[in-house]
Scaffold this active site. Structure first.
Site, PDB file in Angstrom:
ATOM      1  N   GLY A  43      39.011  47.684  35.154  1.00 46.49           N
ATOM      2  CA  GLY A  43      39.742  48.792  33.665  1.00 46.49           C
ATOM      3  C   GLY A  43      38.619  50.215  34.358  1.00 46.49           C
ATOM      4  CB  SER A  96      39.162  46.206  40.732  1.00 47.38           C
ATOM      5  OG  SER A  96      38.610  45.300  39.882  1.00 47.38           O
ATOM      6  CE  LYS A  97      47.539  47.681  38.808  1.00 53.22           C
ATOM      7  NZ  LYS A  97      48.513  47.405  39.704  1.00 53.22           N
ATOM      8  NE  ARG A  98      40.611  40.490  38.607  1.00 51.39           N
ATOM      9  CZ  ARG A  98      40.695  40.083  38.776  1.00 51.39           C
ATOM     10  NH1 ARG A  98      40.786  39.528  40.196  1.00 51.39           N
ATOM     11  NH2 ARG A  98      39.082  39.691  40.075  1.00 51.39           N
TER      12      ARG A  98
END
Ligand code: GLU
Length: 484
Positions: free
Chosen positions: A257, A253-255
């Site tokens: 990282g 996930s982008k969140r």
């Protein structure tokens, strides 16, 4: 056999997802192995998602990773252009051809109408798919609406009986009952093709023989095949790839990282280590080998080695690879990469960075962990007296006091503050005092660093700190022990 032609077809989002990068890598390996042509195609038909500079991110990432295309937007090729928005006029004629032979139709349903009917279907507990409402418009009615300039899309007309099936080179035989297939939009209101349509037309017109992509496209592939057949195109071979996951339940996930290539590079992972590890996320060479150069990967790569189950991207395993790659770096190259991290942590407090670099190379797992390992050089943390007490080193508060006093005596009058001189003075002085090395060097390291574990031992740290700072720390530690 016809020449293998594959493509990597990213959408320019501004970031390279690790799953996408792995698709590019496998495509590249497969193509090189078969002496084929690897094509880069930019899929930018979703103009709302357009991000400035995003194509450069794709170019830079792939090149930086050693993945080179034979045809693409920047280098051209026989089936240019390689950017979908520049091909936009090529799709509509195919869509019209499909309309003419009954495999597609104009649809004038508005958003509101669709929503109303969808809600009614879902309220009954059924799954919505387009209800072929506009399929039944008469040719006159359609012409009327077109002449009136009403907004419309073109939809695929999927059959309502029978099955569609194909053989995927990884997932095997895939069959779908036709009545489960949605009449997907091929041409949008703005005249642009959807991904679903453009990929079929482009893969055909670009002569793609093997389509390699994420398995999220597996369930749509029967619909694509119906289009291939309706248009009289040869269907390519399909190689769908297992999704890259963080663990069995979570996607990257982008969140958190952990989704993008740039996240890892910023943290101080090496591209070579990342590519080596990524190759093994979803594929195995069939033997115990773990370390591969790009050429070795090309040699070893087979579609049979691709796994069907979700591919787990384990950051700890990547870190292990990274540490190995760092150990194998030329010391000079390591120093170049480490220097900004040294500077960030030390702010000039250490002079001999080359020596620090030698001590750090074998201990660095990821570059962004360097500062926390060395920031004691800049400022020593407060010493917890418990640290001095260690049975194995025969160290106690009393012996530590004695040891530090001895160290101070041996070091205060030392000539040149070199590592050799420090070594010689301490080791022979300890011997003369009939003490054990550990009994002196153990507390000395603590006195100088405030820590039990440091890159290098007491002698290296004393050297790196320099005479003044080393003696200052030593004396302040002696004071603290004296008051205990
Ligand atoms: N543009 C699609 C994506 O970025 C490509 C899928 C494909 O390879 O067909 O997911």
């Amino acid at each position: 056999m016809t020449q293998v032609r594959t493509r990597f077809a990213p959408s320019p989002t501004g970031f390279m997802h690790l799953g996408g990068l792995r698709t590019a890598l496998y495509c590249y390996l497969f193509t090189r192995k078969h002496d084929g042509k690897f094509i880069l195609r930019i899929e930018d038909t979703d103009q709302e998602r357009y991000v400035e500079g995003a194509t450069d991110v794709i170019y830079d990432t792939l090149r930086g990773c050693g993945i080179h295309w034979d045809e693409g937007p920047d280098i051209g090729g026989p089936v240019a252009p390689y950017i979908q928005s520049e091909r936009k006029d090529s799709y509509l004629p195919y869509a019209k051809q499909l309309v003419d032979c009954g495999h597609a139709y104009y649809c004038f349903c508005t958003k509101e109408e669709l929503q109303e009917r969808r809600e009614a279907v879902e309220a009954r507990g059924d799954t919505w798919k387009y209800d072929k409402h506009c399929l039944h418009l008469t040719p006159e009615k359609i012409q009327q609406k077109l002449d009136a300039g009403l907004p419309c899309v073109i939809r695929q007309n999927t059959p309502t009986t029978g099955d569609s099936s194909f053989d995927d080179l990884v997932y095997g035989h895939i069959a779908a009952p036709n009545d489960t297939l949605d009449d997907m939009v091929l041409i949008k209101q703005d005249g642009m093709p959807t991904y679903n349509f453009a990929n079929v037309i482009d893969d055909h017109t670009m002569g793609i023989t093997h389509v390699m992509r994420g398995m999220e496209y597996l369930s749509s592939t029967p619909k694509y095949n119906l289009l291939y057949k309706a248009l009289g195109f040869d269907i390519p071979q399909y190689i769908h790839l297992p999704t890259v996951m963080r663990d069995s339940k979570h996607k990257l996930s982008k969140r958190d990282g952990d989704a993008y290539y740039s996240d890892f590079i910023k943290k101080g992972y090496l591209t070579e280590a990342l590519i080596n590890y990524l190759a093994l996320v979803g594929w195995n060479p069939g033997d115990e080998r773990e370390f591969f150069t790009m050429d070795e990967l090309i040699e070893a790569f087979t579609v049979q080695g691709i796994s069907k189950s979700p591919a787990i991207f384990d950051t700890n395993k990547l870190t292990w690879f990274n540490a190995e790659y760092i150990r194998r770096m030329e010391p000079e190259a390591y120093f170049e990469m480490a220097k900004p991290w040294f500077d960030q942590a030390l702010g000039g407090s250490i002079k001999d960075l080359k020596r620090l670099s030698e001590l750090m190379q074998s201990r660095t797992e990821v570059f962004n962990r360097i500062p926390e390992m060395i920031d004691f050089f800049r400022e020593r943390p407060a010493i917890n007296l418990e640290l001095y007490i260690n049975k194995k080193q025969k160290s106690s508060l009393e012996s530590a006091s004695e040891a530090l006093a001895l160290a101070e005596k041996l070091l205060e009058g030392l000539g040149d503050w070199t590592e050799e001189n420090l070594h010689e003075a301490l080791i022979s002085g300890i011997k003369e005092a009939s003490m054990k090395n550990g009994t002196v060097l153990w507390p000395l390291r603590i006195a100088l660093s405030g820590l039990l574990s440091t890159p290098g031992g007491a002698i290296e740290i004393a050297y790196l700190l320099g005479r003044e700072e080393a003696l200052r720390r030593l004396r302040s530690a002696m004071d603290q022990l004296g008051q205990a």
